[in-house]
Design a protein around this motif. Structure first.
Motif, PDB file in Angstrom:
ATOM      1  N   THR A  99       0.837  -1.206   0.000  1.00  0.00           N
ATOM      2  CA  THR A  99       0.000   0.000   0.000  1.00  0.00           C
ATOM      3  C   THR A  99       0.869   1.251   0.000  1.00  0.00           C
ATOM      4  O   THR A  99       1.107   1.848  -1.045  1.00  0.00           O
ATOM      5  CB  THR A  99      -0.946  -0.009   1.219  1.00  0.00           C
ATOM      6  N   ASP A 100       1.370   1.648   1.168  1.00  0.00           N
ATOM      7  CA  ASP A 100       2.169   2.869   1.247  1.00  0.00           C
ATOM      8  C   ASP A 100       3.618   2.651   0.837  1.00  0.00           C
ATOM      9  O   ASP A 100       4.257   3.538   0.269  1.00  0.00           O
ATOM     10  CB  ASP A 100       2.133   3.437   2.677  1.00  0.00           C
ATOM     11  N   LYS A 101       4.166   1.467   1.175  1.00  0.00           N
ATOM     12  CA  LYS A 101       5.567   1.177   0.892  1.00  0.00           C
ATOM     13  C   LYS A 101       5.695  -0.205   0.266  1.00  0.00           C
ATOM     14  O   LYS A 101       4.766  -1.018   0.356  1.00  0.00           O
ATOM     15  CB  LYS A 101       6.401   1.260   2.176  1.00  0.00           C
ATOM     16  N   PRO A 102       6.837  -0.490  -0.321  1.00  0.00           N
ATOM     17  CA  PRO A 102       7.043  -1.829  -0.901  1.00  0.00           C
ATOM     18  C   PRO A 102       7.039  -2.913   0.185  1.00  0.00           C
ATOM     19  O   PRO A 102       7.308  -2.637   1.360  1.00  0.00           O
ATOM     20  CB  PRO A 102       8.427  -1.732  -1.550  1.00  0.00           C
ATOM     21  N   ILE A 103       6.743  -4.134  -0.235  1.00  0.00           N
ATOM     22  CA  ILE A 103       6.846  -5.313   0.630  1.00  0.00           C
ATOM     23  C   ILE A 103       8.025  -6.146   0.145  1.00  0.00           C
ATOM     24  O   ILE A 103       8.126  -6.456  -1.043  1.00  0.00           O
ATOM     25  CB  ILE A 103       5.560  -6.155   0.595  1.00  0.00           C
ATOM     26  N   VAL A 104       8.937  -6.476   1.062  1.00  0.00           N
ATOM     27  CA  VAL A 104      10.105  -7.298   0.745  1.00  0.00           C
ATOM     28  C   VAL A 104       9.945  -8.626   1.467  1.00  0.00           C
ATOM     29  O   VAL A 104       9.839  -8.663   2.697  1.00  0.00           O
ATOM     30  CB  VAL A 104      11.412  -6.609   1.161  1.00  0.00           C
ATOM     31  N   LEU A 105       9.896  -9.732   0.729  1.00  0.00           N
ATOM     32  CA  LEU A 105       9.632 -11.052   1.318  1.00  0.00           C
ATOM     33  C   LEU A 105      10.691 -12.043   0.879  1.00  0.00           C
ATOM     34  O   LEU A 105      10.867 -12.303  -0.314  1.00  0.00           O
ATOM     35  CB  LEU A 105       8.243 -11.561   0.880  1.00  0.00           C
ATOM     36  N   ARG A 106      11.409 -12.609   1.851  1.00  0.00           N
ATOM     37  CA  ARG A 106      12.306 -13.739   1.558  1.00  0.00           C
ATOM     38  C   ARG A 106      11.457 -15.005   1.475  1.00  0.00           C
ATOM     39  O   ARG A 106      10.679 -15.294   2.386  1.00  0.00           O
ATOM     40  CB  ARG A 106      13.357 -13.892   2.660  1.00  0.00           C
ATOM     41  N   THR A 107      11.618 -15.771   0.421  1.00  0.00           N
ATOM     42  CA  THR A 107      10.759 -16.938   0.236  1.00  0.00           C
ATOM     43  C   THR A 107      11.443 -17.927  -0.704  1.00  0.00           C
ATOM     44  O   THR A 107      12.591 -17.725  -1.114  1.00  0.00           O
ATOM     45  CB  THR A 107       9.385 -16.509  -0.322  1.00  0.00           C
ATOM     46  N   PHE A 108      10.748 -19.017  -1.014  1.00  0.00           N
ATOM     47  CA  PHE A 108      11.209 -19.982  -2.015  1.00  0.00           C
ATOM     48  C   PHE A 108      10.308 -19.808  -3.235  1.00  0.00           C
ATOM     49  O   PHE A 108       9.091 -19.887  -3.118  1.00  0.00           O
ATOM     50  CB  PHE A 108      11.067 -21.418  -1.515  1.00  0.00           C
ATOM     51  N   MET A 109      10.907 -19.580  -4.390  1.00  0.00           N
ATOM     52  CA  MET A 109      10.109 -19.356  -5.585  1.00  0.00           C
ATOM     53  C   MET A 109      10.518 -20.331  -6.675  1.00  0.00           C
ATOM     54  O   MET A 109      11.674 -20.763  -6.756  1.00  0.00           O
ATOM     55  CB  MET A 109      10.260 -17.920  -6.081  1.00  0.00           C
ATOM     56  N   LYS A 110       9.552 -20.668  -7.526  1.00  0.00           N
ATOM     57  CA  LYS A 110       9.809 -21.592  -8.619  1.00  0.00           C
ATOM     58  C   LYS A 110      10.825 -21.015  -9.593  1.00  0.00           C
ATOM     59  O   LYS A 110      11.677 -21.733 -10.137  1.00  0.00           O
ATOM     60  CB  LYS A 110       8.499 -21.906  -9.344  1.00  0.00           C
ATOM     61  N   SER A 111      10.781 -19.707  -9.799  1.00  0.00           N
ATOM     62  CA  SER A 111      11.683 -19.077 -10.764  1.00  0.00           C
ATOM     63  C   SER A 111      13.006 -18.673 -10.131  1.00  0.00           C
ATOM     64  O   SER A 111      14.071 -18.912 -10.691  1.00  0.00           O
ATOM     65  CB  SER A 111      11.016 -17.847 -11.375  1.00  0.00           C
TER      66      SER A 111
END
Length: 616
Positions: A398-410
């Protein structure tokens, strides 16, 4: 306990009764595998040991074919190619002589040979003369084997040779034969040795205590498990601990078929059925669901559904796994039946922690939990699980970016996903330090990250997805195809994390070839991504790449790349890379058998600053 054991001398260990816990049991050596197996034969043996060795001492570890092949390749990694054998015609006399020796020397008494039958034992163990001048224990004859037994072992043989084994002795012997004690503890015997415990882990390194990573104790197991479920476990079909990396092996059926009944008899298992244990259980399922909602689901899934970060054993099917009497006793006092368990009691001193349910009647509450678990497929899941399922776990910047550490397929298992209020998002691989993918629209659903331990791997919610895969490279090359072949990745990247500016935009920082790279990626006014680099050197304590070797930036890749003008390039996927005017970059397009590349050599200045704009 391990720290304590290290500080005590042998006398102190013996006085405290800890000698067994302190003893280090060495592994069985493999011997010369290189001269015994080929990679093919060892792979087949590991896949199905019982087909090769019918005694069943080597269990089936439920390996996949590629896993067995990998282990065989590792164990035989030093094997040299064998020379072709000489063709030798077997002589019938030698065959006959060898067959006679195989029988005469008693080989047949232990080993199978097609066409030969072992002779019955001539002397029972009880009638052996341990004081004879020549025995298999000392001064053996030419036709006798020699067993290198210790004095203690010989003494035990003498004292027990005439004894009739009890049912417990027979069970313990079978557990020794199958090496159950190597993993499981029973009545303070066996269990994982302290030198091997570090190898037993949980999936994802989740800390749920030793009972979540080590094989379960077999103390009172006959009281606990139903014979049907026990048999299923021994058949390799009872895996209910997906959070554990160790695997319960499978032994041949003839060696294990009696074990459930033996454990039940020796542990004096209750024969009470659920009606004899709980009484009338009709109409208790709703109360049982409420009771699960107050505590059980904080640690246990049910039907594969759970609250966030719950990793315990799924309670679905538990009424077919355990006996009703044990279930009741365990809920009343878990620590009494399972030493050092993390399972709390909800009935301290026999008093319910939920007095408002079934008037606080402990027996009725335990009966209610049992009947709900037995009939749970006919009823709704506990309320808290339903509430968790009903929530929308879509992350919406919403107001600011969201930074998420995760496991991604790509972007793999070191992915950092960044979503912006402008609905432009990207995935950065912090292992290889490259921008992997970008998309527009919705960002990510975090349900998989928070609830399912990254199974399946996360994928963007947006539909406008493009692969970027841009990176820094190093090499001595020109704009020819041959020059591109000389293009090499920089020395290992060392990710240094990221910094957030006042707007919450991350700048990724990493070392390569003695240079500090600062990589800021943020959306522009019209839905494009602006990627700004600042490359400085030297970094103190690191080796700087030699001036003769050039750095380059790989902007774009595809089957085909079209040069729109001197600063604009588009690939066949619709991704466009734009270099601003007056940039230090001078992009060129080079075709290669693996595809088409757009890259630019970087000038030999310090620092190097440039920007790339991606549109799609």
């Amino acid at each position: 306990l391990d720290k304590l054991l290290e500080q005590l001398d042998p006398d102190e260990l013996e006085e405290l009764g800890l000698s067994g816990a302190a003893r280090i049991v060495n592994s069985v050596p493999h011997g010369d595998l290189n001269s015994k197996y080929s990679k093919l034969s060892l792979t087949h043996f590991l896949l199905k040991p019982e087909a090769v060795r019918h005694s069943g001492r080597m269990p089936n570890l439920k390996l996949l074919p590629n896993e067995a092949a990998d282990i065989a390749a590792y164990l035989l990694r030093d094997q040299q190619p064998l020379a072709a054998p000489n063709s030798v015609k077997a002589e019938a006399t030698l065959v006959t002589k060898g067959q006679g020796l195989f029988t005469k020397l008693g080989c047949i008494n232990c080993h199978e040979m097609k066409g030969l039958t072992a002779a019955p034992a001539t002397t029972s163990l009880a009638k052996l003369d341990f004081n004879a001048p020549q025995t298999c224990l000392k001064n053996s004859k030419a036709t006798q084997p020699t067993y290198s037994l210790s004095n203690d072992q010989i003494r035990l043989l003498k004292t027990t040779s005439a004894a009739k084994p009890s049912a417990e002795d027979k069970l313990s012997l079978r557990m020794l034969q199958l090496n159950c004690y190597a993993c499981h503890e029973r009545n303070k015997l066996g269990g994982i040795g302290r030198n091997r415990q570090p190898y037993f882990e949980t999936v994802g390194q989740v800390d749920i205590g030793d009972e979540g990573r080590l094989p379960p104790s077999l103390t009172h197991v006959g009281q606990k498990l139903t014979p049907a479920w026990f048999a299923k476990v021994l058949d390799g079909k009872g895996d209910i601990r997906p959070h554990m990396t160790p695997r319960m092996p499978i032994f041949p059926k003839p060696l294990t078929k009696e074990l459930p009944q033996q454990f039940a008899a020796i542990d004096h298992a209750s024969s009470k059925n659920e009606q004899q244990t709980f009484g009338d259980i009709k109409g208790l399922a709703t109360a049982g669901r409420d009771l699960l909602n107050t505590g059980c689901i904080q640690c246990h899934p049910l039907r594969g559904e759970s609250l966030a970060s719950v990793v315990g054993t799924d309670l679905h099917g538990v009424t077919g796994r355990v006996r009703p009497e044990w279930f009741k006793s365990f809920l009343l006092n878990p620590i009494e039946l399972k030493n050092r368990t993390r399972m709390p009691t909800f009935f301290p001193n026999g008093v319910s922690s939920n007095p408002d349910i079934l008037d606080g009647n402990v027996d009725r509450q335990i009966a209610a939990i049992w009947v709900y678990l037995k009939e749970n497929e006919k009823h709704p899941l506990p309320e808290k699980i339903l509430e968790a399922r009903s929530k929308n776990f879509e992350l919406v910047p919403t107001d600011k970016p969201i930074v998420l550490r995760t496991f991604m397929k790509s972007a793999g298992t070191h992915a950092i996903a960044v979503g912006f209020p402008e609905k432009v998002n990207f995935a950065f691989d912090s292992d290889t330090c490259r921008l992997v993918e970008a998309w527009k629209g919705p960002f990510l659903d975090a349900h998989g990250t928070w609830f399912n331990r990254f199974t399946p791997l996360e994928e963007p919610l947006g539909s406008e997805r493009v692969k970027v895969s841009s990176r820094l490279t190093l090499g001595t090359f020109d704009s020819s195809e041959e020059g591109l072949k000389n293009l090499k990745l920089l020395s290992k990247r060392y990710f240094q994390g990221y910094r957030l500016d006042k707007d919450g935009v991350p700048t990724f920082r990493y070392f390569q070839a003695g240079r500090l790279i600062e990589d800021r990626i943020a959306p522009g006014e019209f839905g494009e991504l602006h990627r700004r680099f600042r490359i400085s050197s030297p970094v103190e304590g690191t080796k700087v790449v030699t001036p003769s070797v050039s750095m380059s930036f790989h902007l774009l890749f595809g089957k085909e790349i079209q040069k729109v003008d001197r600063n604009t390039f588009t690939n066949d996927s619709g991704l466009t890379a734009v270099v601003p005017e007056n940039s230090v970059l001078r992009p060129v397009v080079v075709k290669h058998p693996t595809g088409t590349y757009c890259y630019s050599r970087l000038p030999n200045i310090d620092p190097i600053e440039f920007e790339i704009i991606y549109k799609w």
